[in-house]
Scaffold this active site. Structure first.
Site, short mmCIF file in Angstrom:
data_model
loop_
_atom_site.label_atom_id
_atom_site.label_comp_id
_atom_site.label_asym_id
_atom_site.label_seq_id
_atom_site.Cartn_x
_atom_site.Cartn_y
_atom_site.Cartn_z
N ARG A 166 -3.78 18.92 -14.16
CA ARG A 166 -4.24 17.66 -13.56
C ARG A 166 -5.54 17.87 -12.79
O ARG A 166 -6.34 16.96 -12.64
CB ARG A 166 -3.19 17.10 -12.60
CG ARG A 166 -1.91 16.65 -13.26
CD ARG A 166 -1.10 15.78 -12.30
NE ARG A 166 0.29 15.63 -12.72
CZ ARG A 166 0.72 14.74 -13.61
NH1 ARG A 166 -0.14 13.94 -14.20
NH2 ARG A 166 2.00 14.65 -13.93
N ASP A 208 -1.43 4.55 -23.97
CA ASP A 208 -1.06 5.24 -25.21
C ASP A 208 -0.12 4.33 -26.00
O ASP A 208 -0.56 3.46 -26.73
CB ASP A 208 -0.45 6.59 -24.86
CG ASP A 208 -0.10 7.41 -26.09
OD1 ASP A 208 -0.74 7.21 -27.14
OD2 ASP A 208 0.80 8.26 -26.02
N LYS A 244 -6.04 5.05 -26.26
CA LYS A 244 -6.02 5.53 -27.64
C LYS A 244 -5.85 4.29 -28.53
O LYS A 244 -4.74 3.78 -28.65
CB LYS A 244 -4.86 6.52 -27.85
CG LYS A 244 -5.03 7.82 -27.08
CD LYS A 244 -3.84 8.75 -27.28
CE LYS A 244 -4.00 10.03 -26.49
NZ LYS A 244 -2.76 10.85 -26.48
N ASP A 288 -1.82 15.44 -17.35
CA ASP A 288 -1.15 16.74 -17.36
C ASP A 288 -0.55 17.08 -18.71
O ASP A 288 -0.31 16.22 -19.56
CB ASP A 288 0.00 16.74 -16.34
CG ASP A 288 1.18 15.89 -16.83
OD1 ASP A 288 0.96 14.69 -17.12
OD2 ASP A 288 2.30 16.42 -16.97
P1 IMP Z 1 2.33 4.95 -22.60
O1 IMP Z 1 3.46 4.43 -21.78
O2 IMP Z 1 2.77 5.56 -23.90
O3 IMP Z 1 1.16 4.00 -22.77
O4 IMP Z 1 1.78 6.24 -21.92
C1 IMP Z 1 1.32 6.26 -20.68
C2 IMP Z 1 1.61 7.60 -20.04
O5 IMP Z 1 1.84 8.65 -20.99
C3 IMP Z 1 0.41 7.98 -19.26
O6 IMP Z 1 0.49 7.50 -17.94
C4 IMP Z 1 0.42 9.48 -19.35
O7 IMP Z 1 1.14 10.00 -18.27
C5 IMP Z 1 1.14 9.83 -20.62
N1 IMP Z 1 0.20 10.21 -21.69
C6 IMP Z 1 -0.09 9.52 -22.82
N2 IMP Z 1 -0.99 10.16 -23.57
C7 IMP Z 1 -1.31 11.30 -22.90
C8 IMP Z 1 -2.21 12.39 -23.15
O8 IMP Z 1 -2.94 12.47 -24.16
N3 IMP Z 1 -2.23 13.38 -22.21
C9 IMP Z 1 -1.47 13.36 -21.09
N4 IMP Z 1 -0.62 12.35 -20.79
C10 IMP Z 1 -0.54 11.33 -21.70
MG MG Z 2 1.76 9.84 -16.54
#
Ligand code: IMP
Ligand code: MG
Length: 187
Positions: free
Chosen positions: A174, A112, A140, A168
């Site tokens: 989950r 994300d 994304k 989740d």
């Molecule tokens: P990042 O560090 O922002 O890339 O996000 C990674 C973590 O955010 C993932 O391992 C998820 O636990 C959580 N996350 C990001 N987007 C979503 C979503 O749409 N649904 C659920 N968890 C998300």
């Molecule tokens: Mg996570």
């Protein structure tokens, strides 16, 4: 649970088919790595799943890898509680001891903001793995604020909050078997 689900984005059949493809690609690359970096003693393939979101994905993925592997989990916090915005990532556990010289594959549920993989790949990289790759079920596109990319991506999805297949909302959903969005009333 079912009544909180708004729309299934990726059903179980599509997930299974894609996980099999990812397993094939990963096994092919790791086998090539092992051939190109012959090491004394037994070469180690180390999978590092990121808790907790990757558990369902990694359970299916490892059964598509006909290789001798080790698996050691790490904990990273990024979306505490009911928040849907990334607030930066922090390691919540020790890194595995056996990274040096190993062929490492980090497995996460979703890319994300990129904070989680950014932090992890930096820290793991410092431990001198032979190779370091990353695999995510979902991505994304365009969301990542940091310059981090995944080597293997299951599906690109729109910028919507999703649950299921390990992902989740506030710790729930989950165990929903597909990737889906939540009804607004459930959030
Ligand atoms: P990042 O560090 O922002 O890339 O996000 C990674 C973590 O955010 C993932 O391992 C998820 O636990 C959580 N996350 C990001 N987007 C979503 C979503 O749409 N649904 C659920 N968890 C998300
Ligand atoms: Mg996570």
């Amino acid at each position: 649970m079912q009544r909180d689900i708004e729309r299934v984005l990726i059903d179980t059949d599509r997930i299974a088919a894609r996980v099999a493809e990812l397993g094939e690609a990963i096994a092919r690359d790791l086998e090539r790595d092992l051939a190109e970096h012959p090491e004394p003693g037994e070469p180690t393939i180390l999978l590092i799943p990121v808790l907790t979101g990757s558990i369902v994905f990694v359970a299916d993925l490892i059964r598509q890898l006909p290789l001798k592997i080790r698996l050691e989990v790490v904990g990273v916090s990024s979306y505490p509680g009911k928040s849907m915005e990334s607030k930066g990532a922090a390691l919540k556990s020790e890194l595995p001891a056996s990274i040096e010289g190993a062929h490492v594959l980090v497995v996460d549920d979703i890319l994300d903001s990129g904070q989680t993989l950014d932090v992890l790949t930096r820290l793991i990289g410092e431990r001198k793995p032979a190779t370091l790759r990353t695999c995510v079920l979902l991505r994304k596109p365009g969301k990542a604020s940091v310059d981090v990319k995944a080597d293997y991506v299951g599906f690109d999805i729109p910028d919507e909050f999703v649950v299921g297949y390990g992902l989740d909302y506030d710790g729930f959903y989950r165990n929903y078997p597909a990737v889906a969005t939540l009804r607004p009333e459930a959030r």
